[in-house]
Scaffold this motif. Sequence first.
Motif, PDB file in Angstrom:
ATOM      1  N   ALA A 288       4.343   7.428   2.254  1.00  0.00           N
ATOM      2  CA  ALA A 288       5.305   6.236   3.122  1.00  0.00           C
ATOM      3  C   ALA A 288       4.489   4.482   2.070  1.00  0.00           C
ATOM      4  O   ALA A 288       3.569   4.839   1.573  1.00  0.00           O
ATOM      5  N   GLU A 289       4.441   4.015   2.160  1.00  0.00           N
ATOM      6  CA  GLU A 289       4.311   2.290   1.928  1.00  0.00           C
ATOM      7  C   GLU A 289       4.873   1.803   3.066  1.00  0.00           C
ATOM      8  O   GLU A 289       5.702   1.819   3.857  1.00  0.00           O
ATOM      9  N   THR A 290       3.660   0.605   2.709  1.00  0.00           N
ATOM     10  CA  THR A 290       3.851  -0.455   3.920  1.00  0.00           C
ATOM     11  C   THR A 290       3.436  -1.507   3.303  1.00  0.00           C
ATOM     12  O   THR A 290       2.738  -1.449   1.835  1.00  0.00           O
ATOM     13  N   TYR A 291       3.872  -2.642   3.785  1.00  0.00           N
ATOM     14  CA  TYR A 291       3.726  -3.575   2.715  1.00  0.00           C
ATOM     15  C   TYR A 291       4.249  -5.235   3.498  1.00  0.00           C
ATOM     16  O   TYR A 291       4.684  -4.752   4.573  1.00  0.00           O
TER      17      TYR A 291
ATOM     18  N   GLY B 293       6.481  -4.231   7.130  1.00  0.00           N
ATOM     19  CA  GLY B 293       7.792  -3.989   5.903  1.00  0.00           C
ATOM     20  C   GLY B 293       7.280  -2.332   5.861  1.00  0.00           C
ATOM     21  O   GLY B 293       5.668  -2.326   5.646  1.00  0.00           O
ATOM     22  N   MET B 294       7.687  -0.716   5.903  1.00  0.00           N
ATOM     23  CA  MET B 294       7.430  -0.298   5.834  1.00  0.00           C
ATOM     24  C   MET B 294       9.009   0.951   4.819  1.00  0.00           C
ATOM     25  O   MET B 294       9.889   1.059   5.303  1.00  0.00           O
ATOM     26  N   HIS B 295       8.415   1.662   3.682  1.00  0.00           N
ATOM     27  CA  HIS B 295       9.462   2.842   3.272  1.00  0.00           C
ATOM     28  C   HIS B 295       8.524   4.195   4.135  1.00  0.00           C
ATOM     29  O   HIS B 295       7.287   3.540   4.017  1.00  0.00           O
TER      30      HIS B 295
ATOM     31  N   HIS C 114       0.699  -0.861   0.355  1.00  0.00           N
ATOM     32  CA  HIS C 114       0.162   0.233  -0.223  1.00  0.00           C
ATOM     33  C   HIS C 114       1.170   1.000  -0.159  1.00  0.00           C
ATOM     34  O   HIS C 114       1.665   1.117   0.428  1.00  0.00           O
ATOM     35  N   ALA C 115       0.431   2.410  -0.764  1.00  0.00           N
ATOM     36  CA  ALA C 115       0.246   3.469  -0.860  1.00  0.00           C
ATOM     37  C   ALA C 115       0.217   4.601   0.045  1.00  0.00           C
ATOM     38  O   ALA C 115      -1.286   4.576   0.049  1.00  0.00           O
TER      39      ALA C 115
END
Length: 737
Positions: A66-69, A88-90, A51-52
């Motif tokens: 942000a991105e989560t996965y 996970g996170m960016h 997800h973004a």
Amino acid sequence: MNLVPLDLDRDLDLLHSWVTHPRSHYWGLQGADRARVRDEYQKIADNPHHHAWLGLDDDGTPLFLAETYEPAHSELASVYDVRPGDLGMHVLVAPPASSSSSKRSGLTSAVFRAVMDFCFADSRIDRVVVEPDVRNEAIARKNAEAGFVEERHVQLHDKVARLSFCTRVAYEMSVPHLNPSTIELAHRRLIAKALGEFAHERLIAPVFLGGDRFSFSAWTFRAKRLPMEHWIVDPSSLEGPLDALDFISGLRETLGIPQQLLGTYLEEISATLAGTAWKLTHRRETASDLVHADFQTIEAAMTEGHPGFVANNGRIGFGLKDHSSFAPEAGAPVRLRWVAVLKSDSIFVLSSPEREFYEAELGTELLERFERRLSSLGLDPAEYRYLPVHPWQWEHKLTVTFAPEIARRAIVPLDESTDRYRAQQSIRTFFNADRPDRHYVKTAIAVQNMGFLRGLSPKYMQATPPINEWVADVVNNDEELRACRFEVLRELAAIGYTGDAYHRVGTPSVYTKMLAALWRESPVPRLAENERLATMASLVHRDRDGNALVTALIRESGVSPSAWLATYFRAYLRPIVHCLLQHDLAFMPHGENLILVLENHVPTRVFMKDIGEEVAVMNDRPLPGEVERIRMITTVELKELALFTDVFDGFLRHLAGILDADGVLPWSEFWQLAGDCVEEHAKDHPAIAGRLDLFRPSFAHSCLNRLQLRNTLQMVDLTDQESSLIYAGELENPISR
């Protein structure tokens, strides 16, 4: 900050400018056109495990991506043993759009924590996983700050990555504001302030070295010494040990701190350091931002506390989560807890019927729910009234200290408020954020701060609404005060529980001040369309970079500094002088007790608050019996100190120093304008002008820090404040002709 799903139709241009910016080179999309960026993020949108998110500031401004996965459905599944509860996170902070936006202190840390809060808001998540490029040292430092532990380097398809993990508890225990560089700055600022204010109170005597250099004990520093013994010490110039606690403890005897209270005072100093570090890390508003900010943004942005007190941010009793939840600088919405208390075991002072008051403050729906709650317990709602409680007080004090009262249903827990509130600078007072037209609520809280445990006495407060009504009548019926548009915010209602053993003992103590509240008028309904509000404490505020809000306000107003100041003095100083000369009426008009009304960034009128605890009538005029408490028969010299100490030394000295240091208005011109204001009032009111000698050459130097240093648990006896005062010779009167 808020995270919303990324919308490619809406956000593509913004997204493209962010991910292709030179500062975003680790994102792997340098040189990509819009089609490629859309393609990359369409893949994420089509992936149910990835997800973004677009991160927005509180005002809706886009700030970050942000991105989560789910690691189990990513490339990471092949490089480590994925656990249930891993996420996970960016994160990518928006590149600066201009040179000014690049100066937002603490933005990256604030964004990072907002994303981590978002990740852990899902109770199923136990651990956050990140895999930044090993060359990205900056993000590695941010990860470590938040509680991440690097496990090892791993080869991914496009980079060598630092595989790192942060557990929920590690994140909760992380204290990013408590780091060497930030705490050093906090030490510098506090020691610089201590040197200046202790020298002002003649507790220490720095030695002149020449030029602008001074020394004291093991420290040397640059400073500007102005009249009234006002010192402006440059924190960056300090040379010597940078430990404020050692500074204080080493001066214990010089400062007159009783041995048995040294630990308590040091704890307030440590808490003040921690609060400063927190604000330096998390508060990002610049002085320029605050020029156009709303009332509550300004209230939360204040970083200094009382300008004179050194230990001014103690809050002994608050933990880390309490600070983030309830400190005014956190700016977090708070829902108050409500309890029902037996009418027979409580007091409630109010001019209007109780139920009408509660309906106006709570709404009929919530009030009826409270009544049904009592009925469900087999209790008669007619026998109870309702009292708001600080959430901290309920959790830490009432459920233990008043356990028998709760068990016997003399105190009945109900529910939280529907409305959200914002804590004010006084900690225990709340502004209604959802319904600004509704009253402030002031609650008791057993937290030690700046020389007092912040309780409320039901017995003492019985006179508060009548005192406020009397003062309001005096103000409203005075032609001069009406001309200045000077107003008071009345404390209209007070409630307190008195049915406990602590009250039955008959001896006042901190335990008889733990369950009470009062309601104060909101200034919002009295505003015109072109007016806005700001706490007067904001006039002595400097942001993290040292820029003063008052300087920014004057520049933005478009009027000359002298015209701006003359208008302010007419709104603030002239009414204070008039109340003193005409009515022998003294307030405690320091920065936190005044609310400015600004028009085009100029203060044109003021609201005075905190009337019940702070007002005094210094003559033998007839008073209603319930108002008699505020009478204080005193000398002419002490009457004059209501202006000299509380206004000149306590507040205007600091404001004059800021304007002088910023090159806005010289010290002498500032006080010339203040003197002109007092003189103009005398010309307009010759019959009362000679009652006090406000132009005398000097006045008794009444010292604030000396009070706190003598007894940090209770600086003064509120029932006999005059006898508590401590003097250190005389100060020159800055308006003396």
